[in-house]
Design a protein around this motif. Structure first.
Motif, PDB file in Angstrom:
ATOM      1  N   GLY A   1     -21.652  -8.655  -6.991  1.00  0.00           N
ATOM      2  CA  GLY A   1     -21.711  -7.097  -6.977  1.00  0.00           C
ATOM      3  C   GLY A   1     -21.554  -6.418  -5.637  1.00  0.00           C
ATOM      4  N   ASP A   2     -21.628  -7.233  -4.632  1.00  0.00           N
ATOM      5  CA  ASP A   2     -21.457  -6.618  -3.301  1.00  0.00           C
ATOM      6  C   ASP A   2     -19.944  -6.685  -2.902  1.00  0.00           C
ATOM      7  N   VAL A   3     -19.683  -5.649  -2.105  1.00  0.00           N
ATOM      8  CA  VAL A   3     -18.423  -5.526  -1.413  1.00  0.00           C
ATOM      9  C   VAL A   3     -18.350  -5.153  -0.001  1.00  0.00           C
ATOM     10  N   SER A   4     -17.607  -6.149   0.783  1.00  0.00           N
ATOM     11  CA  SER A   4     -17.657  -6.258   2.088  1.00  0.00           C
ATOM     12  C   SER A   4     -16.241  -6.173   2.953  1.00  0.00           C
ATOM     13  N   LEU A   5     -16.278  -5.547   4.015  1.00  0.00           N
ATOM     14  CA  LEU A   5     -14.972  -5.314   4.820  1.00  0.00           C
ATOM     15  C   LEU A   5     -15.347  -6.017   6.209  1.00  0.00           C
ATOM     16  N   ALA A   6     -14.349  -6.567   6.716  1.00  0.00           N
ATOM     17  CA  ALA A   6     -14.483  -6.881   8.238  1.00  0.00           C
ATOM     18  C   ALA A   6     -13.075  -7.017   8.647  1.00  0.00           C
ATOM     19  N   GLY A   7     -12.963  -6.616   9.869  1.00  0.00           N
ATOM     20  CA  GLY A   7     -11.702  -7.045  10.494  1.00  0.00           C
ATOM     21  C   GLY A   7     -11.661  -6.690  12.160  1.00  0.00           C
ATOM     22  N   GLY A   8     -10.690  -6.182  12.608  1.00  0.00           N
ATOM     23  CA  GLY A   8     -10.452  -5.727  13.927  1.00  0.00           C
ATOM     24  C   GLY A   8      -9.129  -5.703  14.566  1.00  0.00           C
ATOM     25  N   ALA A   9      -8.889  -5.478  15.677  1.00  0.00           N
ATOM     26  CA  ALA A   9      -7.492  -5.637  16.484  1.00  0.00           C
ATOM     27  C   ALA A   9      -7.575  -6.095  17.925  1.00  0.00           C
ATOM     28  N   TYR A  10      -6.596  -6.411  18.329  1.00  0.00           N
ATOM     29  CA  TYR A  10      -6.369  -6.859  19.965  1.00  0.00           C
ATOM     30  C   TYR A  10      -4.955  -6.717  20.144  1.00  0.00           C
ATOM     31  N   VAL A  11      -4.898  -6.720  21.756  1.00  0.00           N
ATOM     32  CA  VAL A  11      -3.574  -6.730  22.330  1.00  0.00           C
ATOM     33  C   VAL A  11      -2.784  -7.938  22.065  1.00  0.00           C
ATOM     34  N   THR A  12      -1.489  -8.042  22.046  1.00  0.00           N
ATOM     35  CA  THR A  12      -0.620  -9.213  21.870  1.00  0.00           C
ATOM     36  C   THR A  12       0.202  -9.651  23.076  1.00  0.00           C
ATOM     37  N   ARG A  13       0.205  -8.527  23.782  1.00  0.00           N
ATOM     38  CA  ARG A  13       1.064  -8.536  25.185  1.00  0.00           C
ATOM     39  C   ARG A  13       0.316  -8.289  26.486  1.00  0.00           C
ATOM     40  N   PRO A  14       0.411  -8.954  27.549  1.00  0.00           N
ATOM     41  CA  PRO A  14      -0.304  -8.657  28.769  1.00  0.00           C
ATOM     42  C   PRO A  14      -0.582  -7.008  29.112  1.00  0.00           C
TER      43      PRO A  14
ATOM     44  N   VAL B   1      -6.475   2.723  31.378  1.00  0.00           N
ATOM     45  CA  VAL B   1      -6.784   2.099  29.986  1.00  0.00           C
ATOM     46  C   VAL B   1      -8.028   1.968  30.188  1.00  0.00           C
ATOM     47  N   ASP B   2      -8.935   2.734  29.488  1.00  0.00           N
ATOM     48  CA  ASP B   2     -10.506   2.801  29.337  1.00  0.00           C
ATOM     49  C   ASP B   2     -10.851   2.928  27.921  1.00  0.00           C
ATOM     50  N   HIS B   3     -10.251   2.077  26.955  1.00  0.00           N
ATOM     51  CA  HIS B   3     -10.695   2.153  25.561  1.00  0.00           C
ATOM     52  C   HIS B   3     -10.592   0.671  25.321  1.00  0.00           C
ATOM     53  N   PRO B   4     -11.107   0.501  23.997  1.00  0.00           N
ATOM     54  CA  PRO B   4     -11.101  -1.088  23.479  1.00  0.00           C
ATOM     55  C   PRO B   4      -9.797  -1.225  23.196  1.00  0.00           C
ATOM     56  N   VAL B   5      -9.448  -2.588  23.693  1.00  0.00           N
ATOM     57  CA  VAL B   5      -8.106  -3.486  23.372  1.00  0.00           C
ATOM     58  C   VAL B   5      -8.554  -4.494  22.541  1.00  0.00           C
ATOM     59  N   ARG B   6      -9.823  -4.874  22.450  1.00  0.00           N
ATOM     60  CA  ARG B   6      -9.918  -5.699  21.328  1.00  0.00           C
ATOM     61  C   ARG B   6     -11.461  -5.405  20.520  1.00  0.00           C
ATOM     62  N   PHE B   7     -11.617  -5.416  19.335  1.00  0.00           N
ATOM     63  CA  PHE B   7     -12.679  -5.008  18.900  1.00  0.00           C
ATOM     64  C   PHE B   7     -12.724  -5.795  17.475  1.00  0.00           C
ATOM     65  N   ALA B   8     -14.096  -5.761  16.828  1.00  0.00           N
ATOM     66  CA  ALA B   8     -14.393  -6.405  15.588  1.00  0.00           C
ATOM     67  C   ALA B   8     -15.362  -5.792  14.770  1.00  0.00           C
ATOM     68  N   PHE B   9     -15.188  -5.663  13.682  1.00  0.00           N
ATOM     69  CA  PHE B   9     -16.545  -4.970  12.703  1.00  0.00           C
ATOM     70  C   PHE B   9     -16.630  -5.659  11.523  1.00  0.00           C
ATOM     71  N   ALA B  10     -17.862  -5.297  10.874  1.00  0.00           N
ATOM     72  CA  ALA B  10     -18.122  -5.835   9.511  1.00  0.00           C
ATOM     73  C   ALA B  10     -18.740  -4.632   8.944  1.00  0.00           C
ATOM     74  N   THR B  11     -18.680  -4.555   7.508  1.00  0.00           N
ATOM     75  CA  THR B  11     -19.344  -3.402   6.949  1.00  0.00           C
ATOM     76  C   THR B  11     -19.750  -4.025   5.349  1.00  0.00           C
TER      77      THR B  11
END
Length: 187
Positions: free
Chosen positions: A151-164, A55-65
């Protein structure tokens, strides 16, 4: 052009993307975004080591736009008039982005609301997904917040694992709190 957003995250995060692009297209305009993406480096390295690199990919990330419209909205047509369409498009794109990052079985969950630190109401959507780990599906959760202000629109979020993952313990409650707090502090 959209402004570059800032995202406040605690701990060992690394910026993995900082770009402007066409985020999605609507029938009469394109929506451009400036996006910053961060990854929890410590968690990724722990999972990579525990799974011998499987497993060599993001398991927890966050972003803003931050978004901008091309062409600009006509005079008298406020962001509120296109916000439901923008929110729905953002939700579809976030689910697609999760799939591109290696998350599988992505489905929309419940809706919720919060407020930014400045008091602006944020529409939240929860997502459920899994990541494959050595033939086993590990549960994940994601959140997307969408809002508009002056007048501005923003997005933010992310994802994460919930189990070991591979024996690496995770803290989904803390991960959720930190992500929702990061969404509230986007500037």
């Amino acid at each position: 052009m959209p402004e570059k957003p800032t995202l406040s995250l605690p701990g060992n995060w690394r910026k993995v993307n900082d770009e402007e692009s066409v985020v999605f297209s609507l029938p009469t305009m394109r929506v451009r975004g400036h996006t910053v993406v961060y990854e929890d480096v410590g968690l990724r390295e722990s999972v990579r080591a525990a799974t011998d690199g499987a497993v060599d990919h993001p398991v927890r990330f966050a972003f803003a736009t931050h978004l901008a419209f091309e062409p600009p909205l006509p005079p008298g047509a406020g962001v509120a008039s296109v916000f439901p369409t923008v929110r729905e498009s953002a939700e579809r794109e976030f689910a697609a982005d999760l799939r591109e990052r290696g998350f599988e079985s992505v489905s929309r969950g419940r809706r919720d609301r919060t407020r930014t630190d400045e008091g602006v109401r944020v529409a939240l959507r929860q997502y459920d997904a899994t990541v494959p780990v050595n033939g086993v599906r590990v549960d994940c959760e994601g959140w997307l917040g969408v809002w508009h202000d002056a007048g501005d629109v923003s997005l933010a979020g992310g994802a994460y694992v919930t189990r070991p993952v591979g024996g690496v313990e995770v803290e989904p409650g803390r991960y959720r709190r930190e992500l929702l707090e990061a969404i509230r502090t986007v500037e």
